[in-house]
Design an enzyme around this catalytic site. Sequence first.
Site, mmCIF file in Angstrom:
data_model
loop_
_atom_site.group_PDB
_atom_site.id
_atom_site.type_symbol
_atom_site.label_atom_id
_atom_site.label_comp_id
_atom_site.label_asym_id
_atom_site.label_seq_id
_atom_site.Cartn_x
_atom_site.Cartn_y
_atom_site.Cartn_z
ATOM 1 N N LYS A 72 0.749 -1.210 0.041
ATOM 2 C CA LYS A 72 -0.002 -0.002 -0.002
ATOM 3 C C LYS A 72 0.887 1.347 0.041
ATOM 4 C CE LYS A 72 -4.394 -0.785 0.833
ATOM 5 N NZ LYS A 72 -5.397 -0.751 -0.189
ATOM 6 N N HIS A 90 -1.791 4.566 -5.712
ATOM 7 C CA HIS A 90 -3.216 5.247 -6.113
ATOM 8 C C HIS A 90 -2.954 6.774 -6.238
ATOM 9 C CE1 HIS A 90 -4.862 1.491 -5.331
ATOM 10 N NE2 HIS A 90 -4.103 1.313 -4.022
#
Length: 398
Positions: A72, A90
Site C-alpha cells: 500500500k 493510487h
Amino acid sequence: MVTIGLIKEGKIPADNRVALTPAQCRWIQQNKSISVVVQRSPTRCYTDDEYIKAGIEVKDDVDECDILFGIKEVPVDMLIAGKTYFFFSHTRKLQSYNQKLLQAIIKKEITLIDYECLEHEDGTRLIGFGFFAGVVGAHNGMMAYGNRTGAFSLNRVYKKKNFQELIHTYFGLKLPNIKVAVTGSGRVAHGILEIMNLMEIHETDPDEFKSTEFTYPVYVHLKGADLYVNKLTGTYTRKEFHEHPEYYRCLFSNYIADTDILLNGVYWYDKVPRLFEMDDMKKPDFRIQTIADISDDKLGSVPCNLGENTMEDPVYGVDKISGARTAPYLHGSVDVMAVGNLPNELPRDASRYFGEQLIKFILDDLISGGSKIIEDATITNCGKLTDNFSYMKAYAGL
Ligand SMILES: NC(=O)c1ccc[n+]([C@@H]2O[C@H](COP(=O)([O-])OP(=O)(O)OC[C@H]3O[C@@H](n4cnc5c(N)ncnc54)[C@H](O)[C@@H]3O)[C@@H](O)[C@H]2O)c1
C-alpha cells in the site's frame, strides 16, 4: 549483487499482505543473483520467524537495499530519500488523498514504479491481487444472500487459515435455485468464477439466463459484448470500448429482472456507463437482492455503492426507494457488500499469487537493468515525473 527489501507496511489500518513469501524469497536468493532483506513487522501475514527460517535476513531498517517492495501507499515519514520503490501509490488517477505522497516522493528524489501501471502492450495489467478479491468478494456476496434469506449459511473467509480450508467449507453446501450475474473480464472476474465452480453453480448463457427459471442454481458471465454496445452502430469492439467507453451504453438492464445476486468485477471509471441507475431500483421488476461490488468504486458502476465499508462489517442495505443506507437484510432494501481490501481476508494466498506474478514478469528485467514495461510504469525517476505521467504536473505541484 542487487538487494531487494520488503518494507513494513505503514498505512493505517495496517495491510497484512507482502510482495514475496518466505519460500519465494528463498527461491530468489538461491536462483538469482539477488539478496533479500525483510523489514521487521508485527502485522505481516508471514511472520518474521518464517522469513528467518527460510534463511532470509530480517532487520529493522532497509536503508541499504537497492529496491524496496511494498504493497500500500508508504506514509510520507517512512519514505527513504533517493530509493527505488514499487508499491500501489493510487496516484495515477490524481486521487486527492495521495497528492501529498506524490509531492513528497518528488521532493525526496525517489523513483516510484507503480504495480498498477505495469502493463502488457495492449494495456492488460501484468500484476495484481484481483483474483483473490474475486474469490473473497464472491464468497461474501453469497454469504450475504444466505444471511438475508436464511436458505444457507456461510462463515467469514478470514476465519479460515487459507484458501484450501475455505474450499472445504463448501462441501455439502446446498444452494437454492438462485440466478447469479457475474460481470467483468479480468482477474476479479476469474476469482468470482472460481467460487461459482467450487460452489457447483452451473454456468448458463445470457439468453437462457433471461428466458429460463432453472431447478438448480445458475450463473451467467457477462463481459464485453454481453454488457456494452455502441450507441450508434449497435456493435462492440474491445479497442474502441477501452478508448471511448462514452460511445457505449450498458445492456445490464436486460438482466435485472432475472438476477438474484450480482457479483460485479468490471473495470470502471467515470466515462464508462453504469450497470444500472438508482431509479432502476424503484422498479417492480428489480429482482436483485444482493450485490457484491468487488470493483468497489463508490457511486460507480454500481450506483448504490455508498462507500466506506470495512472487512469487519462488510454488508449494508440500501433502501430501494430513497437510496439511503440502512441496516442489512431489511425488507425493501438491497444488500451491498463493497470493501476495498478484500484480499486481506486471505492474505497468505493473495501474497503468494502476487509474488508469483512479480517473479514471472518483473524480476529478470529488474536485475538486467530494466525494460520498457518497467519504464512505462515509472511515475517518477529520481524525483522527476516521467513523460508518460507528465499529465500529473499540476497535481505533483510542479
Ligand atoms: N475490492 C477489492 O479489494 C479489489 C481488489 C482488486 C481489484 N479491485 C478492482 O476491481 C476492478 C477489476 O480489477 P481486475 O483485477 O479484474 O483488473 P484486471 O486489470 O485484471 O482486468 C481489467 C479488465 O477490464 C477490462 N477493461 C475495460 N476497460 C478498460 C480500460 N479502459 N483499461 C483497462 N482495462 C479495461 C480489461 O480488458 C480487463 O479484462 C478494478 O477496478 C480494481 O481496482 C478491487
